[in-house]
Scaffold this motif. Structure first.
Motif, short mmCIF file in Angstrom:
data_model
loop_
_atom_site.label_atom_id
_atom_site.label_comp_id
_atom_site.label_asym_id
_atom_site.label_seq_id
_atom_site.Cartn_x
_atom_site.Cartn_y
_atom_site.Cartn_z
N THR A 1 0.83 -1.22 0.00
CA THR A 1 0.00 0.00 0.00
C THR A 1 0.86 1.26 0.00
OG1 THR A 1 -0.22 0.46 2.38
CG2 THR A 1 -1.62 -1.28 1.48
N LYS B 1 -6.94 0.33 3.87
CA LYS B 1 -6.35 -0.78 3.12
C LYS B 1 -5.94 -1.90 4.09
CE LYS B 1 -4.59 2.75 -0.03
NZ LYS B 1 -5.75 2.72 -0.93
N SER C 1 -2.34 -1.38 -3.57
CA SER C 1 -3.46 -0.47 -3.31
C SER C 1 -2.89 0.92 -3.06
CB SER C 1 -4.26 -0.97 -2.11
OG SER C 1 -5.36 -0.12 -1.91
N SER D 1 -5.84 -1.36 -6.77
CA SER D 1 -6.95 -0.49 -6.36
C SER D 1 -6.39 0.91 -6.38
CB SER D 1 -7.41 -0.81 -4.93
OG SER D 1 -8.27 -1.90 -4.92
N GLU E 1 -13.19 1.38 -1.76
CA GLU E 1 -12.78 1.04 -0.41
C GLU E 1 -14.02 1.11 0.49
OE1 GLU E 1 -9.28 3.65 0.38
OE2 GLU E 1 -8.17 1.84 -0.21
#
Ligand code: NAP
Length: 490
Positions: A156, A170, A234, A257, A469
């Protein structure tokens, strides 16, 4: 006027990375100063590395994955619930740290800590609902199931504007889903994330399940994309960097993402309660100094209400108290960095050059010797040619535009590559429904200037991102669907 002395940093107690369950320095010993945006002083120095540290963290996360994945969702939920409890217990201390490194007033910082705790609680429960499904077969000797499987190690990368909440959006679902994580916070707001990792250590998360790496973002991203152990990256940040990551994800076909930039319209229809709406608009706009991805940034006001809306909004804006976020009564802190402040000035200069006029604020505050203080600003006589109507401003600037026709305003609101949030103020159910259906935005606030909540999906259409999310979608983002077909003995 000088700013009052900043309070001392009391939390976290560490300034290192957290890899494989141990606090450690960067492989090459690098450190980075964290700067207080209210007085430009150095708050602390933290470990700062790059790709080599990310590689170590990926090794640790990959080693921890089988054990964590094998736990039941109920066992994983216990860690997440305890994390939420400890965050609530430490909300005051972590909020003060967040204010020191990010700038927002302490009450806003505290709300961020509590929202983060609620996010951990939400995903603790949602992890227990990672149901599959039974699919009716067409052949008598077959059975079909769809089952969920964690995507693997998750990398992330997150920005500074909600430095605690954004990594947690996340981390919490990834952990709930059975993934392990390598988290890279923004370089100038690592301290509240270090405080979160102190909590994760204290609740007894097994070593390697969650790892924290501070350092050079592109190098860390390269490690995420190169390593086969990483199942998903992400990212939250700008559309510019998001596009770069899409390109980099191609070789490894990495799941992505992306929570990217926004340029939200706020539309006030003629039946709205103008006084209430103008106050809500000021609240939504100047929260976190306008440095919010879903902040309203293009204000379309029905021409019949325009005069009154403008008067109330200007009066409310002038009532805001600008100052260091730790001082009582301050409602707007400094901007996060010199760069953001310079961009706000550029956008205002451009708008003025093209005929806009300033009704409140208008530039850097002269009341402070140090820090990035910018006066909350309202402009009118604005048109679509101005940069602040086409570029994401990410600043405390409210441009006002009059409109008269519904079709025209929908067209103007959608006339942007962004599609993150949109706001509508009306008491007319038909207009509200038409707008909810017609606006190209992933998040729509109807008579609600602050729509984000852990249990509802959050994310953008168009160039504002990929995926969602929070909500049930927030968990699904960390799960693969496996189709299992079983042939039975005759
Ligand atoms: P940014 O420049 O894209 O940075 C975001 C993060 O990416 C930071 O951690 C940054 O590291 C890192 N980064 C920078 N260049 C990178 C690269 N080449 N490869 C990998 N990582 C890289 O964004 P920002 O200006 O800091 O943040 C504001 C933006 O984030 C706005 O556009 C805002 O709308 C968006 N945002 C979106 C959401 C959402 O949920 N949709 C939420 C919040 C913010 P450093 O710390 O070293 O800069």
């Amino acid at each position: 006027m000088s700013t009052a002395t900043a309070p001392k940093l009391t939390c976290p107690t560490r300034t290192q990375m957290f890899i494989g369950g141990s606090w450690c320095d960067a492989a090459e010993g690098g450190r980075l100063a964290v700067i207080n945006p209210a007085d430009e002083s150095t708050i602390a120095e933290v470990a700062f590395g790059g790709r080599a540290d990310a590689e170590r963290a990926i090794d640790a996360a990959a080693k921890a994955l089988p054990g964590w994945r094998a736990k039941t969702a109920y066992e994983r939920a216990e860690f997440l619930n305890r994390t939420a409890d400890l965050l609530r217990e430490r909300a005051d201390a972590i909020a003060r740290t967040l204010t020191l490194e990010q700038g927002k007033p302490v009450p806003e910082a505290r709300a961020e800590v509590l929202h983060t705790a609620a996010t951990f609680d939400w995903f603790a429960e949602e992890g227990k609902r990672a149901y599959g499904r039974i699919i009716p077969p067409t052949m008598a000797n077959k059975r079909h199931f769809a089952i969920s499987h964690p995507v693997g190690v998750v990398g992330t990368i997150t920005p500074w504007n909600f430095p605690l909440t954004l990594p947690s959006r996340k981390l919490a679902p990834a952990l709930a889903a059975g993934c392990t994580v390598v988290s890279r916070p923004a370089d100038q707001t690592p301290l509240c994330v270090v405080a979160l990792f102190e909590v994760l250590e204290e609740v007894g998360l097994p070593p390697g399940v969650a790892n924290l790496v501070m350092g050079d973002a592109p190098g860390i991203a390269d490690a995420f994309f190169a390593r086969p152990e990483i199942g998903k990256v992400s990212f939250t940040g700008s559309t510019r960097v998001g596009k770069d990551l899409i390109r980099k994800s191609a070789d490894g076909v990495k799941r992505l993402s992306l929570e990217l930039g926004g340029h939200a319209p706020l539309i006030v229809f003629e039946d709205a309660d103008v006084e209430q709406v103008a106050k809500a608009a000021v609240l939504g706009k100047f929260r976190n100094n306008g440095q919010v991805c879903i902040a309203p940034s293009r204000f379309y006001i029905h021409e019949k209400l325009s005069k009154q809306f403008t008067e109330v909004a200007v009066e409310e804006t002038k009532r805001l108290k600008l100052g260091p976020g730790w001082e009582d009564g301050v409602t707007v802190g400094p901007m996060f960095a010199e760069q953001g402040l310079a961009k706000a000035i550029e956008l205002i200069d451009d708008a003025k050059a093209r005929g806009a006029s300033i009704l409140a604020g208008g530039g850097k505050s002269s009341r402070f010797d140090k820090g990035y203080f910018f006066e909350p600003t309202i402009l009118h006589n604005v048109d679509g040619s101005m940069r602040l109507m086409t570029e994401e401003p990410f600043s405390p600037v409210m441009p006002l535009v009059d409109f008269s026709k519904v079709d025209e305003v929908i067209h103007a609101a959608n006339d942007t590559p962004y599609g993150l949030a949109a706001y509508v103020f009306t008491n007319d159910l038909t207009i509200a429904t038409r707008m909810a259906e017609g606006l190209e935005a992933g998040i729509i606030g109807i008579n609600d200037p602050v729509p984000a909540t852990p249990q509802a999906p959050f994310g953008g259409m168009k160039q504002s991102g990929l995926g969602r999310e929070l909500g049930i979608e927030g968990l699904e983002a960390y799960l693969e669907t496996k189709s299992v077909s079983i042939g039975l003995r005759g």
